[in-house]
Design a protein around this motif. Structure first.
Motif, mmCIF file in Angstrom:
data_model
loop_
_atom_site.group_PDB
_atom_site.id
_atom_site.type_symbol
_atom_site.label_atom_id
_atom_site.label_comp_id
_atom_site.label_asym_id
_atom_site.label_seq_id
_atom_site.Cartn_x
_atom_site.Cartn_y
_atom_site.Cartn_z
ATOM 1 N N SER A 140 0.836 -1.206 0.000
ATOM 2 C CA SER A 140 0.000 0.000 0.000
ATOM 3 C C SER A 140 0.870 1.256 0.000
ATOM 4 O O SER A 140 0.565 2.237 -0.696
ATOM 5 C CB SER A 140 -0.944 -0.012 1.206
ATOM 6 N N ARG A 160 -4.595 2.255 2.100
ATOM 7 C CA ARG A 160 -4.411 2.271 3.549
ATOM 8 C C ARG A 160 -3.147 1.558 3.984
ATOM 9 O O ARG A 160 -2.919 0.405 3.658
ATOM 10 C CB ARG A 160 -5.598 1.632 4.245
ATOM 11 N N THR A 209 -4.819 -4.869 4.237
ATOM 12 C CA THR A 209 -5.514 -4.910 2.954
ATOM 13 C C THR A 209 -6.090 -6.307 2.749
ATOM 14 O O THR A 209 -5.351 -7.258 2.561
ATOM 15 C CB THR A 209 -4.542 -4.558 1.804
ATOM 16 N N ASP A 267 -4.136 -3.076 -5.571
ATOM 17 C CA ASP A 267 -3.540 -3.462 -4.288
ATOM 18 C C ASP A 267 -4.157 -4.796 -3.887
ATOM 19 O O ASP A 267 -5.345 -4.871 -3.572
ATOM 20 C CB ASP A 267 -3.874 -2.368 -3.256
HETATM 21 MG MG MG Z 1 -1.828 -2.995 2.325
#
Ligand code: MG
Ligand code: GTP
Length: 205
Positions: free
Chosen positions: A44, A58, A66, A82
């Motif tokens: 991220s 985030r 995530t 992501d």
């Molecule tokens: Mg992440």
């Protein structure tokens, strides 16, 4: 032959959606570049570095942050993706299996996926999880690039030794040898090299 372009400028970076599985992924077929690696490796953070936005994806000290497939549309014509980290033991077994399957489905089944960036923590010796994932990914035929993260935490010689060890023990068995990039989301090392690769790939290189 097309002239070589410098790395693109990021004019816009917009969160599109989160998907729990392949069928939940957005329909619009923009070319996609996905980021995967062990939990906490810096996926991220690297996406935020590339997009030049602090809070687009985030970031957390808690591994396993995530847990969905997150799509970010860049310059309205391609996407950063992501992916959930692998190897986070504190997620329940069923949930973990779920996400691994979603990631596998996405990588094997997403037609507009151009490249998977596998992130490897440059501070660690080769980890079995990374070796296993790399072996699986190489077998899918999807293009991939290796990114050694958190390079700011090592001296130059430590970083070189760490990457050399990975090359000798892991990459020697993989043909053709994938591209390797060192990165730091703290010092911005690797940003222009990754964007250059994406620029070239989008241009058909
Ligand atoms: Mg992440
Ligand atoms: N020093 C340093 N720290 C970093 C770097 N990249 C990420 N971090 C830190 O590592 C931690 C994890 O970063 P994330 O970007 O959330 O990692 P992730 O791979 O997305 O993690 P999950 O979503 O949990 O799988 C955070 O505390 C970041 O600040 C880097 O290049 N250098």
């Amino acid at each position: 032959m097309a002239p070589t372009l410098g790395p693109m400028k990021i004019k816009s970076a917009i969160f599109e959606t989160s998907a729990p599985n392949l069928s939940g992924c957005p329909r619009l077929a923009l070319p996609e570049f996905a980021f995967i690696g062990r939990s906490n490796v810096g996926k991220s953070s690297l996406i935020n570095l590339l997009a030049e936005q602090r809070d687009l994806a985030r970031v957390s000290d808690l591994p396993g942050k995530t847990q969905l497939i997150n799509f970010f549309t860049i310059n309205k014509n391609w996407r950063l993706v992501d992916l959930p980290g692998y190897g986070y033991a504190h997620v329940s077994k069923t949930k973990r299996a779920d996400f691994n399957e979603a990631v596998a489905d996405y990588i094997e089944g997403r037609e507009n996926l151009r490249t998977v960036f596998i992130l490897i923590d440059s501070r660690l010796p080769p980890q079995q999880l990374d070796v296993d994932f790399l072996g699986w990914l190489a077998g899918t035929g999807v293009a991939f690039v290796l990114v050694f993260t958190k390079i700011d935490k090592l001296s130059l010689s430590q970083a070189q030794n760490s990457i050399a060890l990975f090359r000798q023990t892991v990459l020697s068995g993989i043909n053709p040898t994938p591209k390797v990039i060192a990165s730091s989301s703290k010092t911005k090392t690797g940003r222009s090299e990754i964007l250059q690769y994406i620029t070239d790939t989008l241009a058909g290189g």
